[in-house]
Design an enzyme around this catalytic site. Structure first.
Site, PDB file in Angstrom:
ATOM      1  N   CYS A 116     -63.844  26.906 -31.196  1.00 17.30           N
ATOM      2  CA  CYS A 116     -64.455  27.315 -32.668  1.00 17.30           C
ATOM      3  C   CYS A 116     -63.324  28.007 -33.780  1.00 17.30           C
ATOM      4  O   CYS A 116     -63.439  28.286 -34.915  1.00 17.30           O
ATOM      5  CB  CYS A 116     -65.852  28.094 -32.422  1.00 17.30           C
ATOM      6  SG  CYS A 116     -66.907  27.231 -31.497  1.00 17.30           S
ATOM      7  N   HIS A 256     -67.158  32.258 -38.510  1.00 18.85           N
ATOM      8  CA  HIS A 256     -67.771  31.104 -38.055  1.00 18.85           C
ATOM      9  C   HIS A 256     -69.196  31.288 -37.816  1.00 18.85           C
ATOM     10  O   HIS A 256     -69.861  32.309 -37.395  1.00 18.85           O
ATOM     11  CB  HIS A 256     -66.793  31.300 -36.619  1.00 18.85           C
ATOM     12  CG  HIS A 256     -67.710  30.242 -35.701  1.00 18.85           C
ATOM     13  ND1 HIS A 256     -67.801  29.159 -35.982  1.00 18.85           N
ATOM     14  CD2 HIS A 256     -67.904  30.356 -34.294  1.00 18.85           C
ATOM     15  CE1 HIS A 256     -68.521  28.360 -34.884  1.00 18.85           C
ATOM     16  NE2 HIS A 256     -68.517  29.180 -33.848  1.00 18.85           N
ATOM     17  N   ASN A 286     -74.095  25.277 -35.661  1.00 18.84           N
ATOM     18  CA  ASN A 286     -72.768  25.721 -35.156  1.00 18.84           C
ATOM     19  C   ASN A 286     -71.908  24.329 -35.246  1.00 18.84           C
ATOM     20  O   ASN A 286     -72.001  23.599 -34.194  1.00 18.84           O
ATOM     21  CB  ASN A 286     -72.860  26.347 -34.025  1.00 18.84           C
ATOM     22  CG  ASN A 286     -71.558  26.715 -33.344  1.00 18.84           C
ATOM     23  OD1 ASN A 286     -70.532  26.144 -33.840  1.00 18.84           O
ATOM     24  ND2 ASN A 286     -71.380  27.610 -32.412  1.00 18.84           N
TER      25      ASN A 286
END
Length: 329
Positions: A116, A256, A286
């Site tokens: 990520c 994020h 996500n």
């Protein structure tokens, strides 16, 4: 004379049309809208159809970023794609994007994998190519089709991950605009916190691999949460110090979009109020390396992020990796 810098000259995004709500998940796995919302902040997410490829959304996001920068594919010197879900292991999906956009043959293209944190890692790489004069315009793309690696029987992961792509164009500019500071870190001893064990040479495709369900994302949520909050707060302070800035100077914190509680906890540690934190996890879930560029594009097109604004970005992901950058828009 102002110094050369790497500026964000354009943004773009692309997400699947299909929306999967928490109510939809209630019919698939033992969970509830309240459970998901309370623990993650997610209300719905986008899920790609069977005929959609990662390169479909990555190419669309890249083209929109070029359009917003007033550039054409012929202007691109380099494509850096951050992803853990490429179309195929070889060739790099960045090369498929290169072909689909119609970039010139002299332009380079490669994939990179940092979980990520991938977008900020890729942005940091692009920055070096720009400021050393090797490239004038670099496409930096974060894109994922994580739904292909979700275990729909595991309520701890299937409610979190989703699909989408975001892109920015990093171009030659002049200070004080551009990337003011960045930092990247990794700790391989924490690799088991977030993993996808199967499919590589360690656990190649086989009946045994499928039986053990190694082809799906695994995550140790509680340990990941604690580590993420600490690491993100530390790396954010580091890049702000490098840039000679304080948390109070930040106009927008764009983290994020992993978990709303993580975002709130990091913002609280830094002293950045919720109204200065850009959050869209409730609508997209996500999307890993795509989450920050998707948020940047939304904020830019809505006029929330304005020229001269100080934008702080931070991410953590599988590896374990974490990174941050601070940009003057």
């Amino acid at each position: 004379m102002p110094g050369i810098s790497a500026i964000i000259s354009g943004t773009g995004m692309s997400v699947p049309e299909r929306v999967m709500s928490n109510r939809d998940l209630e019919r698939i796995v033992d969970t509830s809208d309240e459970w998901i919302t309370t623990r993650t902040g997610i209300r719905e997410r986008r899920i790609a159809g069977e005929d959609e490829l990662l390169s479909d959304h990555a190419t669309a996001a890249a083209q929109r970023a070029l359009d917003s920068a007033g550039l054409t594919p012929g202007d691109v010197d380099l494509i850096v794609l951050a992803t853990v879900t490429p179309d195929m292991p070889v060739p790099a999906t960045a090369c498929a994007i290169h072909q689909r956009l119609g970039c010139r043959k002299a332009a380079a293209a490669f994939d990179m994998q940092a979980g990520c944190s991938g977008f900020i890692y890729a942005q940091s790489v692009a920055k070096q190519f720009v400021i050393n004069g090797r490239c004038r315009h670099v496409l930096v793309i974060g894109a994922e089709l994580l739904s292909r690696y979700i275990d729909w029987q595991d309520r701890t992961t299937c409610v979190i991950f989703a699909d989408g792509a975001g892109a920015v164009v990093m171009s030659t500019g002049e200070l004080p605009r551009g990337v003011l500071a960045s930092a990247m870190y990794a700790d391989g001893s924490l690799g088991d916190l977030i993993s996808l064990p199967g499919g590589g040479v360690k656990h190649p495709p086989s009946p045994e691999m499928l039986e053990q369900r190694l082809q799906y994302i695994r995550m140790r949520g509680n340990e990941t949460f604690k580590t993420a909050v600490r690491c993100l707060a530390e790396v954010c302070r580091e890049v702000l110090d490098q840039a000679g800035l304080a948390p109070g100077d930040v106009d927008w914190f764009v983290p994020h979009q992993a978990n709303r509680r993580i975002i709130d906890a990091v913002g609280d540690r830094l002293g950045i109020e919720p109204e200065r934190c850009y959050v869209n996890i409730d609508r997209y879930g996500n999307t890993s390396s795509a989450s920050i560029p998707i948020a940047l594009d939304e904020a830019a097109r809505a006029g929330s992020v304005k020229p001269g604004d100080i934008v702080l970005m931070a991410a953590f992901g599988a590896g374990l990796t974490w990174a941050a950058s601070v940009v003057r828009w």
